[in-house]
Design a protein around this motif. Structure first.
Motif, PDB file in Angstrom:
ATOM      1  N   TRP A  80      46.094  37.263  39.746  1.00 41.46           N
ATOM      2  CA  TRP A  80      46.894  38.315  40.333  1.00 41.46           C
ATOM      3  C   TRP A  80      48.039  37.554  41.153  1.00 41.46           C
ATOM      4  CZ3 TRP A  80      45.242  41.888  45.073  1.00 41.46           C
ATOM      5  CH2 TRP A  80      46.297  42.807  45.264  1.00 41.46           C
TER       6      TRP A  80
ATOM      7  N   ASP B  52      48.068  40.561  34.922  1.00 41.09           N
ATOM      8  CA  ASP B  52      47.741  41.667  36.028  1.00 41.09           C
ATOM      9  C   ASP B  52      49.115  42.392  36.433  1.00 41.09           C
ATOM     10  OD1 ASP B  52      46.612  42.931  38.321  1.00 41.09           O
ATOM     11  OD2 ASP B  52      45.429  41.057  38.791  1.00 41.09           O
ATOM     12  N   ILE B  53      49.048  43.226  37.508  1.00 37.58           N
ATOM     13  CA  ILE B  53      49.943  44.500  37.633  1.00 37.58           C
ATOM     14  C   ILE B  53      51.578  44.075  37.848  1.00 37.58           C
ATOM     15  CG2 ILE B  53      48.525  46.083  38.874  1.00 37.58           C
ATOM     16  CD1 ILE B  53      49.363  44.945  41.420  1.00 37.58           C
TER      17      ILE B  53
ATOM     18  N   TRP C 252      48.790  51.186  44.085  1.00 36.07           N
ATOM     19  CA  TRP C 252      49.793  50.077  43.998  1.00 36.07           C
ATOM     20  C   TRP C 252      51.326  50.518  44.120  1.00 36.07           C
ATOM     21  CZ3 TRP C 252      46.773  46.565  45.474  1.00 36.07           C
ATOM     22  CH2 TRP C 252      45.573  46.155  44.821  1.00 36.07           C
TER      23      TRP C 252
ATOM     24  N   TRP D 121      42.627  45.749  30.322  1.00 36.36           N
ATOM     25  CA  TRP D 121      41.620  45.868  31.407  1.00 36.36           C
ATOM     26  C   TRP D 121      42.081  47.243  31.996  1.00 36.36           C
ATOM     27  CZ3 TRP D 121      42.269  42.652  36.302  1.00 36.36           C
ATOM     28  CH2 TRP D 121      43.315  41.908  36.308  1.00 36.36           C
TER      29      TRP D 121
ATOM     30  N   ASP E 207      41.615  49.496  35.301  1.00 33.48           N
ATOM     31  CA  ASP E 207      41.318  49.209  36.599  1.00 33.48           C
ATOM     32  C   ASP E 207      41.730  50.141  37.952  1.00 33.48           C
ATOM     33  OD1 ASP E 207      40.568  47.532  38.914  1.00 33.48           O
ATOM     34  OD2 ASP E 207      42.560  46.521  39.210  1.00 33.48           O
TER      35      ASP E 207
ATOM     36  N   ARG F 288      36.677  48.240  35.305  1.00 31.59           N
ATOM     37  CA  ARG F 288      35.926  48.045  36.564  1.00 31.59           C
ATOM     38  C   ARG F 288      34.957  49.009  36.850  1.00 31.59           C
ATOM     39  NH1 ARG F 288      38.987  46.993  42.270  1.00 31.59           N
ATOM     40  NH2 ARG F 288      39.227  49.458  42.191  1.00 31.59           N
TER      41      ARG F 288
ATOM     42  N   TRP G 256      33.917  43.843  33.935  1.00 32.18           N
ATOM     43  CA  TRP G 256      33.956  42.924  34.704  1.00 32.18           C
ATOM     44  C   TRP G 256      33.417  43.373  36.133  1.00 32.18           C
ATOM     45  CZ3 TRP G 256      38.253  45.388  35.072  1.00 32.18           C
ATOM     46  CH2 TRP G 256      38.935  45.505  36.177  1.00 32.18           C
TER      47      TRP G 256
ATOM     48  N   ASP H 291      36.086  42.899  42.261  1.00 35.38           N
ATOM     49  CA  ASP H 291      36.454  41.782  43.204  1.00 35.38           C
ATOM     50  C   ASP H 291      35.484  41.141  44.020  1.00 35.38           C
ATOM     51  OD1 ASP H 291      38.553  42.952  42.071  1.00 35.38           O
ATOM     52  OD2 ASP H 291      39.347  43.739  43.879  1.00 35.38           O
TER      53      ASP H 291
ATOM     54  N   PHE I 168      36.976  35.986  43.123  1.00 40.53           N
ATOM     55  CA  PHE I 168      38.481  36.679  43.067  1.00 40.53           C
ATOM     56  C   PHE I 168      39.054  36.571  44.815  1.00 40.53           C
ATOM     57  CE2 PHE I 168      40.677  40.760  44.041  1.00 40.53           C
ATOM     58  CZ  PHE I 168      41.756  40.381  43.327  1.00 40.53           C
TER      59      PHE I 168
ATOM     60  N   HIS J  96      39.543  34.459  37.368  1.00 41.51           N
ATOM     61  CA  HIS J  96      40.422  35.428  37.858  1.00 41.51           C
ATOM     62  C   HIS J  96      40.385  35.334  39.547  1.00 41.51           C
ATOM     63  CE1 HIS J  96      42.926  38.866  38.616  1.00 41.51           C
ATOM     64  NE2 HIS J  96      41.920  39.703  38.837  1.00 41.51           N
TER      65      HIS J  96
HETATM   66  C1  GLC Z   1      42.087  45.001  41.861  1.00 44.97           C
HETATM   67  C2  GLC Z   1      41.110  44.313  40.754  1.00 44.97           C
HETATM   68  C3  GLC Z   1      41.579  42.932  40.484  1.00 44.97           C
HETATM   69  C4  GLC Z   1      43.079  42.871  40.372  1.00 44.97           C
HETATM   70  C5  GLC Z   1      44.012  43.800  41.438  1.00 44.97           C
HETATM   71  C6  GLC Z   1      45.248  43.871  41.227  1.00 44.97           C
HETATM   72  O1  GLC Z   1      41.424  44.764  42.884  1.00 44.97           O
HETATM   73  O2  GLC Z   1      39.901  44.590  40.922  1.00 44.97           O
HETATM   74  O3  GLC Z   1      41.148  42.405  39.503  1.00 44.97           O
HETATM   75  O4  GLC Z   1      43.730  41.607  40.322  1.00 44.97           O
HETATM   76  O5  GLC Z   1      43.233  45.124  41.680  1.00 44.97           O
HETATM   77  O6  GLC Z   1      45.696  44.587  40.061  1.00 44.97           O
END
Ligand code: GLC
Length: 690
Positions: free
Chosen positions: A167, A195-196, A269, A303, A305, A402, A415, A418, A451, A476
């Motif tokens: 991330w 990731d995001i 987010w 994925w 999430d 998740r 998975w 965290d 994580f 990760h």
């Molecule tokens: C959540 C997810 C994690 C990811 C993070 C940012 O905490 O569980 O895997 O990295 O969000 O997207």
């Protein structure tokens, strides 16, 4: 034998796809305390398995667990809920039966918490379906549950390769570096998880032009390196005028709504978001159709999430907190007011009442979210999987989630969320795997290395050594933690050897995984499932059966130079030190201390069993599954059914995918197959173990 009992007027969850053998008014085995509480007096030696993703042991006795999906990253043993609600337990003692509760709300499983020998299942509303499953063996009970709830999800073969995640990798160049480093150092790699930050301002189905200019070309470039990209898709859609996904969702009424029909707003987010109403079929179809953006670019891995759904704050609660803060400003905060104030602020997230603020449209009905809370993640992956069925009809797509409940196992893997870079979480990861398998989640794994928090080189290595066996093998870690790409540490060769072993074992891992899915079985099992009459095996919490031939005993303690291993029968120890010949030694049934150097992986082979292995590769497509070697422990003879296929299409049941390998003591292996494969014995090693 599956008996179904209906209580009240249950909400149809869609998680059951098979049929019960009988219907009844009252349960067998369980005492009905009232129409929402069931109990069972446990014998002292009874073991209770199940609950999938949950804290504590393989034997779930001695704690109270709650089925209520939550975004809580601190998986300490005092927690009752994690991201998933897997409503199945298996009681194994004088009586042996499975209990599956088909219910979308909260359930409390008190398994010897209030009273050491009492199991109590409390459902928060008296409207649910109860299924009692009986069969002669534990594995048969699992098989029946699977027949009731449907076959487990199958990913593409490349998803069994090693995956690197962080991330976040902030742009294409960072991803290029990850790939280049792996290839230069001979560290095998198949997947880079995005990731995001690949998105533009955390907007689902957007790609940041600045960070990933011309994604399609980049995907092709990565494919030439043998690497697949797998972006994250979050549950919340950013509220932003002009953002197509938001506008479409809003205009078509596809978002979850408040009581007054306005769109429910939460903070995640991107700041303020709306949640697609995944329980509404039309909304599901709409959201699913958006994956086309990626499929058209050749991206076949995702994925899902934040799909509990995670809510940092609801507008309503935030407003209340701000008001209180203004009120408190002028006060002398004494002991009580201060702690009330403090709790109010720290509980803005994971505020259970937020789930009472929005509604779903399920057919003609409107249902308040808290009543169907545990179905949200399941319907999010369902949206994706249904869309893949239409848009990529004969192609498999990698998908992990998740949040989930039983039923989601048909659509995706999981998975375990965290975790922390803690040794205790490596052990938790080991223990969760068979429980997840019982509930149908075969394609699963934890964040290798941990994580949250800073990992250490030795933890990373031991975790990776366990990860060799988990179908999802993904490293990760969270932002602001120590980097844990494998080249970040000093023992590159050790890391390389461990990941290489994964690729060497892939023919076995893939074959066992596929057979487990297609036979409604388990890939990871507690020892007791294979050795039901062995009292000692019933108490083992840190060893697992992997497929039909292998027992693993991972090292999960810091500075340990090895560990005690209980063997329920005579077995062959295989020690992987990096040389494909692998050293071997037979151990008798019983307890043994086995030394395991930090860079070694050990596993055991059962008598008269085979493990077909490859010569390895730097990615799955460059690993030869047709010219195999056999690791074996033959006392008389072994017969192994090998499954293999193209790993891409969905023609799973084709008999041509099976080959039978025969091997007699001192003989040469033979293989009966309709495809061209060769097998040979793996030569004895030319050196002794360290
Ligand atoms: C959540 C997810 C994690 C990811 C993070 C940012 O905490 O569980 O895997 O990295 O969000 O997207």
């Amino acid at each position: 034998m599956i008996t179904k009992i209906k209580y009240g007027t249950p909400i149809e969850t869609g998680t059951v796809v098979g049929k019960a053998d009988a219907e009844a008014d009252r349960p067998i085995f369980l005492t009905q305390v009232c129409n929402f509480i069931l109990s069972y007096r446990l014998g002292q030696k009874d073991v209770v398995y199940g609950l999938g993703e949950a804290v504590r042991g393989i034997n779930k006795r001695g704690w109270r667990y709650t089925s209520s999906n939550i975004n809580d990253s601190l998986h300490t043993e005092d927690k009752q809920s994690l991201y998933a609600a897997h409503n199945f337990i298996l009681v194994d003692g004088a009586e042996r039966f499975g209990v599956f509760v088909d219910y979308a709300g909260t359930i409390t499983w008190d398994i010897g918490y209030s009273d050491l020998n009492l199991l109590t299942i409390s459902v928060d509303r008296p409207d649910f379906y109860l299924y009692i499953i009986t069969a002669p063996t534990e594995s048969q009970i699992i098989c029946e549950l699977r027949q009731l709830t449907g076959r487990s999800y199958i990913p593409p073969k490349w998803a069994f390769g090693y995956g690197q995640s962080r991330w976040s990798y902030m742009n294409a160049d960072e991803v290029r570096t990850v790939v280049k480093k792996h290839r230069e150092l001979g560290l095998p790699l198949d997947v880079v998880w995005l990731d995001i930050d690949y998105m533009e301002n955390y907007k689902d189905f957007s790609i940041s032009e600045a960070a990933f200019p011309n994604m399609k070309e980049f995907v092709d470039e990565m494919r030439r390196e043998g690497v697949h990209l797998a972006p994250v898709i979050d549950a919340g859609v950013k509220i932003e005028d002009g953002y197509d996904i938001y506008e479409e969702g809003k205009n078509n009424g596809y978002f979850c709504k408040r009581a007054d029909e306005s769109d429910f707003v939460a903070g995640v987010w991107p700041g303020r978001v709306c949640f697609p109403d995944f329980l509404n079929e039309e909304a599901r179809e709409w959201f699913g159709s958006k994956y086309k953006l990626f499929l058209d670019m050749g991206i076949y891995g995702f994925w899902n999430d934040m799909n509990e759904p995670a809510i940092f704050y609801s507008e309503e609660n935030l407003e209340e907190v701000f008001n209180k803060i203004s009120e408190y400003r002028s006060k002398n905060l004494d002991i009580y007011t201060f702690f009330t104030f403090k709790n109010m602020v720290s509980n803005i997230s994971r505020h259970a009442e937020d789930y009472e603020l929005f509604w779903h449209e399920c057919g003609d009905e409107k249902i308040r979210h808290d009543k169907v809370h545990n179905l949200f993640g399941y319907n999010m992956v369902r949206a994706a999987a249904d869309a893949f069925d239409k848009m990529a009809e004969d192609k498999r797509v990698l998908l992990i989630s998740r949040s989930s409940c039983i039923g989601a196992h048909r659509y995706s893997g999981v998975w375990t969320g965290d975790n922390y870079s803690w040794w205790s979480h490596l052990l938790l990861n080991i223990r969760m795997m068979p429980s997840l398998n019982m509930c149908g989640f075969l394609f699963s794994g934890g964040d290798i290395g941990g994580f949250s928090g800073n990992t250490t080189e030795d933890l990373m290595m031991r975790w990776l050594a366990f990860g060799v066996f988990t179908p999802l093998m993904r490293n990760h870690s969270a932002m602001a933690t120590r980097r844990q790409e494998l080249w970040e540490f000093s023992q590159t060769e050790g890391f390389r050897n461990i990941v290489r072993l994964r690729y060497i074992l892939l023919p076995y891992i893939y074959s066992e995984f596929m057979k487990a899915v297609l036979n409604d079985g388990m890939y990871f099992k507690p020892l007791s499932f294979d050795y039901p009459d062995d009292e000692d095996a019933r108490t083992v919490e840190d060893e697992l059966m992997v497929g039909e031939s292998i027992l693993i005993a991972p090292v999960y303690e810091q500075n340990a130079t090895g560990r005690y291993v209980y063997l329920p029968e005579e077995m062959l120890l295989v020690r992987w030190t990096g040389d494909v010949s692998m050293s071997r030694r037979v151990y008798e049934k019983g307890r043994h201390y086995i030394h395991v150097a930090l860079d070694e992986v050990i596993f055991f082979i059962r008598p008269d069993h085979l493990v077909p292995v490859s010569r390895g590769g730097d990615c799955v497509e460059r690993t030869d599954f047709n010219h195999l070697m056999l690791l074996e422990f033959i006392k008389h003879k072994a017969v192994y059914e090998l499954y293999d296929d193209d790993g891409e299409t969905r023609d799973y049941q084709n008999p041509a995918h099976y080959a039978t390998i025969y091997l007699e003591k001192d003989g040469e292996p033979t293989v009966s197959a309709t495809r061209a494969i060769t097998v040979e014995r793996l030569a004895e090693p030319s050196y002794r173990p360290k």
